[in-house]
Design an enzyme around this catalytic site. Structure first.
Site, PDB file in Angstrom:
ATOM      1  N   SER A 163     -83.899   0.087  57.707  1.00 54.63           N
ATOM      2  CA  SER A 163     -84.042   0.548  59.083  1.00 54.63           C
ATOM      3  C   SER A 163     -85.382   0.093  59.672  1.00 54.63           C
ATOM      4  O   SER A 163     -85.675  -1.096  59.681  1.00 54.63           O
ATOM      5  CB  SER A 163     -83.886   2.068  59.138  1.00 54.63           C
ATOM      6  OG  SER A 163     -83.683   2.515  60.450  1.00 54.63           O
ATOM      7  N   ASP A 184     -77.081   1.784  59.950  1.00 55.31           N
ATOM      8  CA  ASP A 184     -78.393   2.080  59.389  1.00 55.31           C
ATOM      9  C   ASP A 184     -78.348   2.225  57.861  1.00 55.31           C
ATOM     10  O   ASP A 184     -77.559   3.006  57.311  1.00 55.31           O
ATOM     11  CB  ASP A 184     -78.918   3.373  60.008  1.00 55.31           C
ATOM     12  CG  ASP A 184     -80.399   3.567  59.768  1.00 55.31           C
ATOM     13  OD1 ASP A 184     -80.801   3.655  58.600  1.00 55.31           O
ATOM     14  OD2 ASP A 184     -81.155   3.611  60.756  1.00 55.31           O
TER      15      ASP A 184
END
Length: 743
Positions: A69, A215
């Site tokens: 991320s 993510d």
């Protein structure tokens, strides 16, 4: 099957060879292979920059960088050779709000799209088809984020194997279909970062190799295992993930959702922490007072990361190298050899219903010429501004012959909720006395109806000013430079009639139905010209009092000519740009009209900003230059920002002019942008503008304040002209352009 197995074995061998060659090179220097593992955490990820700064101060070289991320973005920039100072500056100066928006700005919309902005400002990303309502896969498709990541990683644009970067790099994402970890080791660097940070529900998933990726924090927020599989001897793990809240703090829905998210990531983080050995180093910056959304506290967050790393100086000391070794390491990390000198060819990858020529005609980049990133992004923003696509992005690939340059790949993804879309709007104006106007509006737009990109749009407005319009837009070439338009509309409006003493003596209701046909041409990116024919019928009814005699039916027939140039950044509360509109209407009995007159209407506006102070000027004039117009063609002033101290319709005339000047100051942040300002308006209505005198001009002075919302500005104001004329207003969604386009 045997070929697939062989290919997999070759890939594994290649990775092992790469790891072994790196290990051999590093071990010859008498030091271990060091991997830096950066976890996800939104805005808190900027702490990783501070970690890098402190590691460089200690002369601790890093050979492998792995990130999830937000950690993947910092890791990638360091891996491609960007200086820590530059990384820090980029994060501090970045326009974080734009990364959470898709629209590149109103300037990139064609003029015909801008015409709808003031009536239908709400575009919620809802499609309508025979299967029912459809919505996008995230609040944000990532259009602007894609440009930001492309720009950040442009010096490594041609890298397809992340082992070829100065530092070996991996990004971690999650397969939305299985929930499993996906380690990204090749492809577009920008796209890998984009996939790793695609927060579910916020950013739409990223498709790579047939998988929808989101993510990486869902599957592995601190990918220690990935670094170890790449041959790391020592892992420096930086954990910025949230900690679980105490039960007594879980008092609202948002805190509960946040706790569930933390539970999901915390579990896989703890599993990865268990993999750390005694030689590994764990850094946990103290970010308890920070949230994943504190993007504007970059300097403080970066310093917290640096402080936490310096506190680990004793544990990191054995990884420090001498000056010559450090210089050689930095020289290797700053190697730049990936930026193409020119474009060999342009390839368009799209799933569009439109002809590919439609897209190619709008891209100015020519093969054989150097890549012009600013021009290319400008073109792609204008393609996106047409409203057909979820994302319009680009990437570079090595050409078959490297000496020819690189292949520019344009990737166009149609909206998953298209090609038919819904938009909405609401307007409200109340002067707290005798005038309230409230309207709700919606439009249904059908796009890509043929290979040239025809559209059919129908809009309906209900309330005190009913309005219906249906319109077929037909491009006459692939580039939309020339077009034809057929439309029909109905509208009804009412306004008060006042005597010379300013007393309300009646109420007029005007009703119009019409059909129009026009042809037009775009003038660059900001303007267009249209010429057409309009045929209709109007009726004027006196609802209250006894005013004049009005006709029940008035036939209309006219040639029309309109020039529009619109660069305002916002139709409601602009802070920069301008507007110029010139409209000619030529009513003739030979065209079916009962009247015989020519009318010319002009609106010019300009907005400029100095810091948080904005200045806006507007000049409107409409005059009958030949013949005489009936009352149904009179210009009505009064109301908010149209001589605000007077009620709507209190100032009317065959001709009219209005000058508006106002300035406002912006307060608050991007989430709650409120404002306050002062205004001046001067104008009047005349039977003949040529006979107007300065002494006839009505002056109105106002003070206003409000907040900017997705519906437009919600503001409260008061205006004063003299002791007999003052008013207060509560308004939602007033637009400068409505005075021109609404005629």
């Amino acid at each position: 099957m045997s070929r697939i197995i062989a290919a997999l074995l070759l890939s594994v061998c290649a990775i092992q060879v790469g790891a072994e060659s790196l290990s051999d090179e590093v071990h010859k220097q008498g030091r271990p292979v060091v991997a830096l593992v950066l976890s996800g955490g939104g805005a808190k990820g900027m702490a990783h920059v501070g970690v890098l700064r402190a590691l460089e101060e200690m002369h601790v070289p890093v050979d492998i960088v792995v990130g999830t991320s937000a950690g993947s973005s910092v890791a990638a920039l360091y891996a491609l050779g960007m200086d820590v100072d530059e990384i820090e500056d980029r994060f501090i100066e970045m326009d974080w709000v734009s990364s959470f928006q898709d629209s590149p700005g109103r300037a990139y919309k064609p003029v015909r799209r801008k015409f709808d902005d003031w009536r239908y400002p709400v575009d919620p990303g809802i499609g309508l088809s025979s299967q029912g309502l459809t919505v996008g896969r995230g609040l944000v498709a990532g259009q602007n984020l894609g440009f930001i990541l492309n720009e950040l990683t442009q010096r490594a644009a041609l890298v397809r194997d992340f082992d070829d970067l100065p530092l070996r790099f991996r990004a971690v994402a999650t397969d939305l279909g299985t929930g499993r970890e996906v380690v990204l080791s090749h492809g577009s660097l920008a796209r890998a970062i984009r996939a790793s940070m695609s927060i579910p529900g916020v950013y739409a998933p990223t498709e790579i190799d047939g998988r929808l990726l989101v993510d990486g924090g869902i599957a592995n927020n601190l990918p220690v295992s990935v670094a170890q599989s790449m041959g790391a001897d020592v892992v420096i793990a930086v954990d910025i993930s949230d900690v679980l809240q105490d039960t007594e703090k879980l008092t609202g829905a948002f805190s509960v959702v946040g706790q569930l998210t933390t539970l999901m990531t915390r579990r896989n983080v703890d599993e990865q922490l268990d993999r750390l050995g005694e030689d590994d180093v764990l850094i946990r910056p103290n970010l308890e007072d920070m949230t994943s959304a504190d993007f504007y506290d970059a300097t403080q967050i970066i310093e917290i990361g640096a402080t936490a790393t310096r506190d680990k100086a004793v544990s990191l000391n054995h990884l420090s190298v001498d000056a010559p070794t450090w210089a050689a390491y930095q020289k290797r990390r700053h190697t730049e050899r990936f930026t193409p000198e020119r474009i060999a060819s342009v390839r368009i990858d799209d799933d569009s219903r439109l002809s590919r020529e439609f897209l190619r005609s709008r891209i100015r980049q020519k093969p054989g010429e150097p890549l012009d990133v600013d021009q290319l992004e400008d073109d792609l923003r204008r393609i996106y501004g047409l409203g057909y696509y979820e994302t319009v992005s680009y990437s570079l690939e090595p050409a078959d012959d490297p000496e020819q340059g690189a292949v520019l790949v344009i990737d166009v993804q149609e909206k998953s909720w298209g090609p038919n879309y819904l938009r909405f709007g609401l307007s409200y104006e109340d002067n707290f006395e005798d005038e309230t106007r409230f309207n709700v509006a919606g439009s249904y737009q059908m796009t890509e109806l043929n290979s040239l990109g025809a559209e059919w749009t129908t809009g309906v407005q209900l309330g005190t000013e009913p309005y219906v319009r249906t319109e077929w837009f037909q491009p006459l070439d692939y580039g939309y430079r020339r077009f034809g338009l057929v439309g029909g509309q109905y509208k009804r409006d009412s306004y008060s009639v006042f005597d010379d003493d300013g007393d309300r003596v009646g109420k007029i209701e005007l009703e119009e139905s019409s059909f129009d046909l026009s042809v037009g041409m775009e003038l660059g990116a900001e303007g267009e010209v249209r010429a057409g024919y309009r045929r209709g019928v109007a009726s004027v009814e006196d609802e209250l009092g006894e005013t004049n005699d009005f006709s029940d039916r008035i036939n209309q027939g006219a040639w029309t000519l309109q020039l529009t140039v619109d660069t305002l950044n916002d139709p409601f509360l602009p802070s920069n740009g301008g507007f110029f509109g010139l409209n000619g209407r030529f009513e003739r009995p030979g065209l079916g009209a009962d009247r015989n007159f020519d009318r010319t209407t002009m609106l010019a506006a300009r907005a400029e900003e100095w810091g948080d102070q904005v200045f806006v000027g507007q000049l409107f004039a409409s005059a009958v230059t030949k013949g005489e117009a009936g009352v149904e063609n009179y210009v009505s002033l009064g109301g908010f920002h149209r001589l605000s101290a007077y009620a709507r319709g209190e100032v009317t005339g065959q001709d009219a002019a209005l000058l508006s000047l106002y300035t406002y100051h912006r307060f608050g942040g991007p989430i709650v942008p409120y404002f306050a300002g002062i205004s001046y308006e001067g104008g009047n209505g005349w039977q003949d503008l040529g006979n107007a005198q300065w002494s006839d001009v009505i002056h109105s002075y106002g003070v206003f304040a409000g907040v900017n919302t997705f519906l437009g500005p919600v503001q409260i104001s008061t205006a004063w002209a003299d002791d007999d004329h003052w008013a207060g207003f509560l308004t939602v969604g007033y637009s400068l352009e409505s005075l021109f386009i609404g005629l």
